[in-house]
Write a protein that holds these residues in place. Sequence first.
Motif, short mmCIF file in Angstrom:
data_model
loop_
_atom_site.label_atom_id
_atom_site.label_comp_id
_atom_site.label_asym_id
_atom_site.label_seq_id
_atom_site.Cartn_x
_atom_site.Cartn_y
_atom_site.Cartn_z
N GLN A 1 4.01 -8.99 1.84
CA GLN A 1 3.59 -10.07 0.97
C GLN A 1 3.63 -11.39 1.73
O GLN A 1 4.63 -11.72 2.36
N VAL A 2 2.53 -12.12 1.68
CA VAL A 2 2.40 -13.39 2.38
C VAL A 2 2.26 -14.51 1.37
O VAL A 2 1.44 -14.43 0.44
N LEU A 3 3.04 -15.56 1.55
CA LEU A 3 2.94 -16.75 0.71
C LEU A 3 2.20 -17.83 1.47
O LEU A 3 2.54 -18.14 2.61
N LEU A 4 1.19 -18.41 0.85
CA LEU A 4 0.37 -19.45 1.47
C LEU A 4 0.52 -20.75 0.70
O LEU A 4 0.43 -20.76 -0.53
N VAL A 5 0.75 -21.84 1.43
CA VAL A 5 0.92 -23.15 0.81
C VAL A 5 0.04 -24.16 1.52
O VAL A 5 0.25 -24.45 2.70
N GLU A 6 -0.93 -24.72 0.80
CA GLU A 6 -1.82 -25.73 1.36
C GLU A 6 -1.21 -27.12 1.23
O GLU A 6 -0.42 -27.39 0.33
N SER A 7 -1.65 -28.01 2.12
CA SER A 7 -1.26 -29.40 2.05
C SER A 7 -2.33 -30.24 2.75
O SER A 7 -3.17 -29.71 3.47
N GLY A 8 -2.29 -31.54 2.53
CA GLY A 8 -3.19 -32.44 3.23
C GLY A 8 -4.31 -33.02 2.39
O GLY A 8 -5.04 -33.90 2.85
N GLY A 9 -4.46 -32.55 1.17
CA GLY A 9 -5.50 -33.09 0.31
C GLY A 9 -5.16 -34.49 -0.15
O GLY A 9 -4.04 -34.97 0.00
N GLY A 10 -6.14 -35.16 -0.71
CA GLY A 10 -5.93 -36.51 -1.20
C GLY A 10 -7.24 -37.22 -1.45
O GLY A 10 -8.30 -36.61 -1.52
#
Length: 125
Positions: free
Chosen positions: A1-10
């Motif tokens: 199981q892989v957890l993915l977390v995005e960031s950098g939007g705005g």
Amino acid sequence: QVLLVESGGGLVQAGGSLRLSCAASGRTQGAYAMGWFRQAPGKEREYVAAISWSGINTYYSDSAKGRFTISRDNAKSTLYLEMSNLKPEDTAVYYCAAKMSPIGTDIIQGIPDAWGQGTLVTVSS
């Protein structure tokens, strides 16, 4: 199981740039293709870019080609999307995805094994 977390939007002005990141954690062993998708309000989720496990092979939608660059750093288990010359029509929630395959096109043609929660990109006129 892989957890993915995005960031950098705005929020960004038209013509500006943003760099999105997607950090993978959990079971990250093995080869997996990754990709970026986006969903604008009232529209279906659409493919943006994909990358093979090696990072050598990359693929872009017509709207992304020439403006966006997908890359990955497997040592850091991180996927990136560098976006330049942003347009109001780029406004959407951006999602990263992973599929257990070394082939980049499999993330486009197949059902991803994992999705991130999304990060909102808003481009003003």
